[in-house]
Design a protein around this motif. Structure first.
Motif, PDB file in Angstrom:
ATOM      1  N   THR A   1       0.830  -1.204   0.000  1.00 46.24           N
ATOM      2  CA  THR A   1       0.000   0.000   0.000  1.00 46.24           C
ATOM      3  C   THR A   1       0.868   1.258   0.000  1.00 46.24           C
ATOM      4  OG1 THR A   1      -1.698  -1.158   1.239  1.00 46.24           O
ATOM      5  CG2 THR A   1      -1.848   1.218   1.207  1.00 46.24           C
ATOM      6  N   THR A   2       1.897   1.289   0.825  1.00 46.12           N
ATOM      7  CA  THR A   2       2.772   2.458   0.912  1.00 46.12           C
ATOM      8  C   THR A   2       3.447   2.729  -0.430  1.00 46.12           C
ATOM      9  OG1 THR A   2       3.179   2.026   3.249  1.00 46.12           O
ATOM     10  CG2 THR A   2       4.768   3.436   2.108  1.00 46.12           C
ATOM     11  N   VAL A   3       4.010   1.696  -1.030  1.00 42.84           N
ATOM     12  CA  VAL A   3       4.701   1.864  -2.312  1.00 42.84           C
ATOM     13  C   VAL A   3       3.718   2.279  -3.404  1.00 42.84           C
ATOM     14  CG1 VAL A   3       5.978   0.636  -4.113  1.00 42.84           C
ATOM     15  CG2 VAL A   3       6.579   0.318  -1.719  1.00 42.84           C
ATOM     16  N   MET A   4       2.557   1.663  -3.421  1.00 41.74           N
ATOM     17  CA  MET A   4       1.562   1.998  -4.441  1.00 41.74           C
ATOM     18  C   MET A   4       1.083   3.443  -4.293  1.00 41.74           C
ATOM     19  SD  MET A   4       0.962  -0.734  -6.405  1.00 41.74           S
ATOM     20  CE  MET A   4      -0.721  -0.802  -6.966  1.00 41.74           C
ATOM     21  N   ARG A   5       0.878   3.898  -3.071  1.00 44.75           N
ATOM     22  CA  ARG A   5       0.415   5.278  -2.868  1.00 44.75           C
ATOM     23  C   ARG A   5       1.479   6.290  -3.305  1.00 44.75           C
ATOM     24  NH1 ARG A   5      -4.435   5.053  -0.501  1.00 44.75           N
ATOM     25  NH2 ARG A   5      -4.859   3.460   1.048  1.00 44.75           N
ATOM     26  N   GLU A   6       2.751   5.918  -3.256  1.00 46.66           N
ATOM     27  CA  GLU A   6       3.825   6.837  -3.644  1.00 46.66           C
ATOM     28  C   GLU A   6       4.159   6.771  -5.130  1.00 46.66           C
ATOM     29  OE1 GLU A   6       7.191   6.018  -1.177  1.00 46.66           O
ATOM     30  OE2 GLU A   6       6.156   6.629   0.641  1.00 46.66           O
ATOM     31  N   ASN A   7       4.005   5.603  -5.754  1.00 47.30           N
ATOM     32  CA  ASN A   7       4.530   5.430  -7.108  1.00 47.30           C
ATOM     33  C   ASN A   7       3.509   5.008  -8.167  1.00 47.30           C
ATOM     34  OD1 ASN A   7       7.359   5.805  -6.328  1.00 47.30           O
ATOM     35  ND2 ASN A   7       7.065   3.919  -5.202  1.00 47.30           N
ATOM     36  N   TYR A   8       2.356   4.600  -7.764  1.00 48.81           N
ATOM     37  CA  TYR A   8       1.366   4.027  -8.678  1.00 48.81           C
ATOM     38  C   TYR A   8       0.673   5.123  -9.477  1.00 48.81           C
ATOM     39  CZ  TYR A   8      -2.470   0.796  -9.966  1.00 48.81           C
ATOM     40  OH  TYR A   8      -3.372   0.006 -10.627  1.00 48.81           O
ATOM     41  N   LEU A   9       0.519   4.921 -10.776  1.00 51.81           N
ATOM     42  CA  LEU A   9      -0.096   5.916 -11.639  1.00 51.81           C
ATOM     43  C   LEU A   9      -1.524   6.235 -11.183  1.00 51.81           C
ATOM     44  CD1 LEU A   9      -0.028   7.694 -14.164  1.00 51.81           C
ATOM     45  CD2 LEU A   9      -0.776   5.701 -15.471  1.00 51.81           C
ATOM     46  N   TRP A  10      -2.261   5.225 -10.782  1.00 54.36           N
ATOM     47  CA  TRP A  10      -3.654   5.412 -10.368  1.00 54.36           C
ATOM     48  C   TRP A  10      -3.791   5.374  -8.849  1.00 54.36           C
ATOM     49  CZ3 TRP A  10      -2.342   1.788 -14.216  1.00 54.36           C
ATOM     50  CH2 TRP A  10      -2.583   2.231 -15.517  1.00 54.36           C
ATOM     51  N   TYR A  11      -2.863   6.007  -8.137  1.00 53.84           N
ATOM     52  CA  TYR A  11      -2.870   5.987  -6.672  1.00 53.84           C
ATOM     53  C   TYR A  11      -4.178   6.520  -6.089  1.00 53.84           C
ATOM     54  CZ  TYR A  11      -1.917  10.970  -6.875  1.00 53.84           C
ATOM     55  OH  TYR A  11      -2.000  12.314  -7.125  1.00 53.84           O
ATOM     56  N   ALA A  12      -4.837   7.432  -6.780  1.00 52.33           N
ATOM     57  CA  ALA A  12      -6.084   8.003  -6.270  1.00 52.33           C
ATOM     58  C   ALA A  12      -7.207   6.967  -6.224  1.00 52.33           C
ATOM     59  CB  ALA A  12      -6.506   9.196  -7.123  1.00 52.33           C
ATOM     60  N   ASP A  13      -7.078   5.885  -6.975  1.00 53.33           N
ATOM     61  CA  ASP A  13      -8.099   4.827  -6.987  1.00 53.33           C
ATOM     62  C   ASP A  13      -7.944   3.834  -5.842  1.00 53.33           C
ATOM     63  OD1 ASP A  13      -9.026   6.005  -9.283  1.00 53.33           O
ATOM     64  OD2 ASP A  13      -8.212   4.495 -10.640  1.00 53.33           O
ATOM     65  N   ILE A  14      -6.846   3.901  -5.092  1.00 58.20           N
ATOM     66  CA  ILE A  14      -6.633   2.958  -3.993  1.00 58.20           C
ATOM     67  C   ILE A  14      -7.586   3.316  -2.854  1.00 58.20           C
ATOM     68  CG2 ILE A  14      -4.983   2.101  -2.279  1.00 58.20           C
ATOM     69  CD1 ILE A  14      -2.756   2.772  -4.292  1.00 58.20           C
ATOM     70  N   PRO A  15      -8.336   2.340  -2.345  1.00 56.37           N
ATOM     71  CA  PRO A  15      -9.261   2.633  -1.240  1.00 56.37           C
ATOM     72  C   PRO A  15      -8.517   3.102   0.011  1.00 56.37           C
ATOM     73  CG  PRO A  15      -9.685   0.448  -2.174  1.00 56.37           C
ATOM     74  CD  PRO A  15      -8.409   0.950  -2.779  1.00 56.37           C
ATOM     75  N   GLU A  16      -9.239   3.772   0.905  1.00 57.77           N
ATOM     76  CA  GLU A  16      -8.658   4.200   2.175  1.00 57.77           C
ATOM     77  C   GLU A  16      -8.258   2.976   2.978  1.00 57.77           C
ATOM     78  OE1 GLU A  16     -10.972   7.004   4.425  1.00 57.77           O
ATOM     79  OE2 GLU A  16     -11.824   7.851   2.609  1.00 57.77           O
ATOM     80  N   ASP A  17      -7.245   3.133   3.837  1.00 57.26           N
ATOM     81  CA  ASP A  17      -6.750   2.017   4.649  1.00 57.26           C
ATOM     82  C   ASP A  17      -7.852   1.350   5.458  1.00 57.26           C
ATOM     83  OD1 ASP A  17      -4.247   2.367   3.642  1.00 57.26           O
ATOM     84  OD2 ASP A  17      -3.347   3.084   5.501  1.00 57.26           O
ATOM     85  N   LYS A  18      -8.785   2.133   5.980  1.00 54.88           N
ATOM     86  CA  LYS A  18      -9.840   1.550   6.818  1.00 54.88           C
ATOM     87  C   LYS A  18     -10.746   0.612   6.022  1.00 54.88           C
ATOM     88  CE  LYS A  18     -13.048   5.423   6.277  1.00 54.88           C
ATOM     89  NZ  LYS A  18     -13.774   6.476   6.963  1.00 54.88           N
ATOM     90  N   ASN A  19     -10.705   0.695   4.691  1.00 60.03           N
ATOM     91  CA  ASN A  19     -11.525  -0.171   3.848  1.00 60.03           C
ATOM     92  C   ASN A  19     -10.738  -1.344   3.257  1.00 60.03           C
ATOM     93  OD1 ASN A  19     -13.743   1.525   4.239  1.00 60.03           O
ATOM     94  ND2 ASN A  19     -13.133   2.829   2.541  1.00 60.03           N
TER      95      ASN A  19
END
Length: 177
Positions: free
Chosen positions: A42-60
C-alpha cells in the motif's frame, strides 16, 4: 425512585466503558508479521502508482489477505493487469536503500549517470544525505558503466559516490539569433 434511575444509568455507562477499555491488549506484534507485506504494498503503491487516487482508504482494506490477493484488491480498473507480484523474497537482498534510473551520458557510449528515484527512510542512503532527484555521476571515482553499475544496488561495501545536479544551459550564440 427517579434519583436512583438517574444514578444507575451513569454507573452502568462508566462500568461498560471501563470494561471495554481495560480489555485492550496490544496485539500489534502479533498482527505485524501477518500484515507487513500488504502495508508495504500500500505504501509503495500510494507513492509510485499511476492510479494511486483509486486505492481505497486504509480503513476499507483487508491487510490479512495474501499479498497477491491484496494487490488485486487495490489496483485500479485502468491497470489492465500491468501490476503483479513477481516474487517475494523471504530474506531481503543487501541494499543501500535507494533506487535509480540510468541515463547515458551524451557523447559517450559507455558512461552513464544515475538519477535517484527513491530513497528509503532510515537507510544508509538516507543517512548519507542522498535525496530523490540527485544524480550520481561517479562511483569510487570512476564513471558508471554497465559493468560497474551493479555496485550501486547491493554489494554491501562502502562506496564513494560523486553526486551532481543538472542545469539547463542555453547556447549564447543561439540566443543572440
Amino acid at each position: 425512585m427517579k434519583i436512583r434511575n438517574l444514578l444507575l444509568i451513569p454507573a452502568t455507562l462508566v462500568a461498560t466503558l471501563s470494561s471495554l477499555t481495560s480489555c485492550g491488549v496490544d496485539r500489534w506484534p502479533e498482527y505485524a508479521a501477518e500484515t507487513e507485506l500488504d502495508q508495504w504494498i500500500t505504501t509503495v503503491m500510494r507513492e509510485n502508482y499511476l492510479w494511486y487516487a483509486d486505492i481505497p482508504e486504509d480503513k476499507n482494506l483487508n491487510f490479512f489477505k495474501a499479498p497477491e490477493d491484496f494487490l488485486k484488491s487495490i489496483v485500479s480498473k485502468e491497470d489492465n493487469a500491468a501490476s503483479y507480484i513477481d516474487t517475494i523474497y523471504q530474506q531481503p537482498l543487501p541494499s543501500y536503500g535507494f533506487d535509480y534510473n540510468l541515463y547515458q551520458v551524451v557523447n559517450n557510449d559507455t558512461a552513464y549517470n544515475a538519477l535517484i528515484t527513491y530513497v528509503l527512510p532510515d537507510s544508509p542512503a538516507s543517512a548519507a544525505g542522498l535525496k530523490r532527484g540527485d544524480w550520481i555521476v561517479e562511483v569510487n571515482d570512476e564513471v558508471i558503466t554497465k559493468k560497474s553499475e551493479p555496485k550501486l544496488l547491493n554489494t554491501g561495501l562502502a562506496l564513494k559516490l560523486t553526486t551532481g545536479t543538472y542545469t539547463y544551459q542555453t547556447d549564447p550564440e543561439t540566443e543572440a539569433q
